[in-house]
Scaffold this motif. Structure first.
Motif, short mmCIF file in Angstrom:
data_model
loop_
_atom_site.label_atom_id
_atom_site.label_comp_id
_atom_site.label_asym_id
_atom_site.label_seq_id
_atom_site.Cartn_x
_atom_site.Cartn_y
_atom_site.Cartn_z
N LYS A 1 38.67 29.26 35.63
CA LYS A 1 37.56 28.76 36.43
C LYS A 1 36.90 27.57 35.72
O LYS A 1 36.77 27.57 34.50
N ASN B 1 33.98 43.22 38.66
CA ASN B 1 34.57 42.05 38.00
C ASN B 1 35.91 41.69 38.63
O ASN B 1 36.20 40.52 38.90
N LEU B 2 36.76 42.71 38.85
CA LEU B 2 38.08 42.46 39.43
C LEU B 2 37.96 41.92 40.86
O LEU B 2 38.66 40.97 41.24
N GLY C 1 34.84 38.17 31.55
CA GLY C 1 34.80 39.23 32.55
C GLY C 1 35.94 40.22 32.44
O GLY C 1 35.73 41.43 32.44
N LEU C 2 37.18 39.72 32.33
CA LEU C 2 38.33 40.62 32.25
C LEU C 2 38.40 41.35 30.91
O LEU C 2 38.71 42.55 30.89
N GLY D 1 33.71 29.14 34.22
CA GLY D 1 33.78 30.53 33.77
C GLY D 1 33.65 30.64 32.26
O GLY D 1 33.93 29.71 31.51
N ASN E 1 36.66 38.31 40.81
CA ASN E 1 37.73 37.38 40.44
C ASN E 1 38.71 37.16 41.58
O ASN E 1 39.20 36.04 41.80
N THR F 1 39.92 31.31 30.61
CA THR F 1 39.52 31.32 32.01
C THR F 1 40.21 30.20 32.76
O THR F 1 40.52 29.15 32.18
N ASP G 1 37.16 34.85 44.06
CA ASP G 1 37.20 33.48 43.51
C ASP G 1 38.60 32.88 43.66
O ASP G 1 38.74 31.70 43.96
N ALA G 2 39.62 33.72 43.44
CA ALA G 2 41.00 33.23 43.55
C ALA G 2 41.33 32.81 44.98
O ALA G 2 41.96 31.77 45.21
#
Length: 298
Positions: A257, A200-201, A264-265, A260, A204, A255, A207-208
């Motif tokens: 996103k 997940n991390l 997730g976090l 999103g 992300n 989120t 994605d960032a």
């Protein structure tokens, strides 16, 4: 194969099994090509065989890991969505109670309005179906049960998660780097839970970087002893996380996103905290930094 090469194809690949002299079956991938003389006549057919048995097995194992991680994601997401499900159930149940009370009121009249009573009963039926549908969706969403923590090699879990994510990183032009502490003592945890949190991390972070509009970037995963525990750090070269965003980053359904869910976090934090660890963000702009810790095995 020879006919295809003679027809003009520069090389032809195929796979078959060979029996090793010690008895095992090995999968061989062949790359075949022709060598011609100056007049264009075929002189040799060159076949180069590579044993891909272990590679294919590793790919199969990785696929199974991803399937199990996906199942775990569904299970944990269902847990995080329990609050929302309760809200979804409260609405139809409250409506059913309201319509039932209205129906009783209609029946108490000297001359009940049959049409209105029918409409009221129809609304009760619709709301009951809505509540049942919400429950059926959740049951379909949830997989198997929980697992117990055991001593494990944290570096091995980190390597496996990064291996699973490396094709996506390469496709995004992102360099995935590992800086793992040597001789790191075993930690206590559930490897799939740790792997899922790390995926997940990492996802992300990718994605960032992509969301920042750059064609390349760097993603670094570090392990080290820290304050009596093992710490994993994920750093990315994306836009970073400011103080205001960091304060809300682990809220459910928050989120940045466009598409999103914002779970997730929170899921990752729940996974890590369930194993006696902690997950947090280090505000910084630019460049995102998240850490999580896990207890060493006794």
């Amino acid at each position: 194969m020879a006919d295809r090469l003679r027809s003009g194809e520069s090389f032809v690949e195929h796979e078959n099994h060979w029996r090793h002299r010690e008895g095992s079956r090995r999968l061989i991938r062949w790359r075949n090509t022709l060598i011609k003389d100056e007049s264009g006549q075929v002189r040799f057919l060159i076949a180069t065989g590579t044993d891909i048995t272990n590679q294919v097995k590793a790919e199969d194992d990785a696929r199974l890991h991803l399937e199990e991680a996906s199942r775990l994601q569904r299970l944990q997401t269902a847990n995080e969505l329990a609050t929302m499900l309760a809200h979804e159930l409260n609405q139809p149940l409250a409506a059913i109670a309201t319509y039932a009370a209205a129906g009783q009121h209609l029946l108490r009249r000297a001359e009940p309005d049959i049409d209105k009573l029918g409409e009221t009963l129809e609304k009760i039926s619709q709301q009951a179906l809505r509540a049942g549908e919400a429950i059926r969706h959740l049951r379909a969403f949830v997989g198997r049960g929980r697992m117990d923590p055991v001593p494990l090699d944290l570096n091995a879990v980190v390597r496996r998660a990064c291996t699973l994510l490396s094709p996506r990183a390469r496709g995004s032009g992102v360099s995935l780097q590992l800086d793992l502490a040597e001789n790191l003592a075993p930690v206590t945890g559930v490897d799939l839970h740790i792997e899922q949190a790390l995926l997940n991390l990492l996802g992300n972070a990718l994605d960032a970087i992509q969301g920042d509009g750059v064609s390349s970037g760097t993603l670094t995963v570090t392990t080290q002893p820290w304050d009596g525990m093992a710490r994993v750090t994920v750093r990315d070269s994306g836009p970073g996380i400011d103080e205001a965003t960091a304060a809300r980053l682990f809220e459910r359904f928050f989120t940045r996103k466009a598409h999103g869910l914002g779970v997730g976090l929170p899921i990752s934090r729940s996974l890590i905290e369930a194993q006696g660890g902690r997950l947090w963000v280090e505000p910084q702009v630019p460049g995102g930094i998240l850490h999580f810790t896990l207890p060493f095995a006794p």
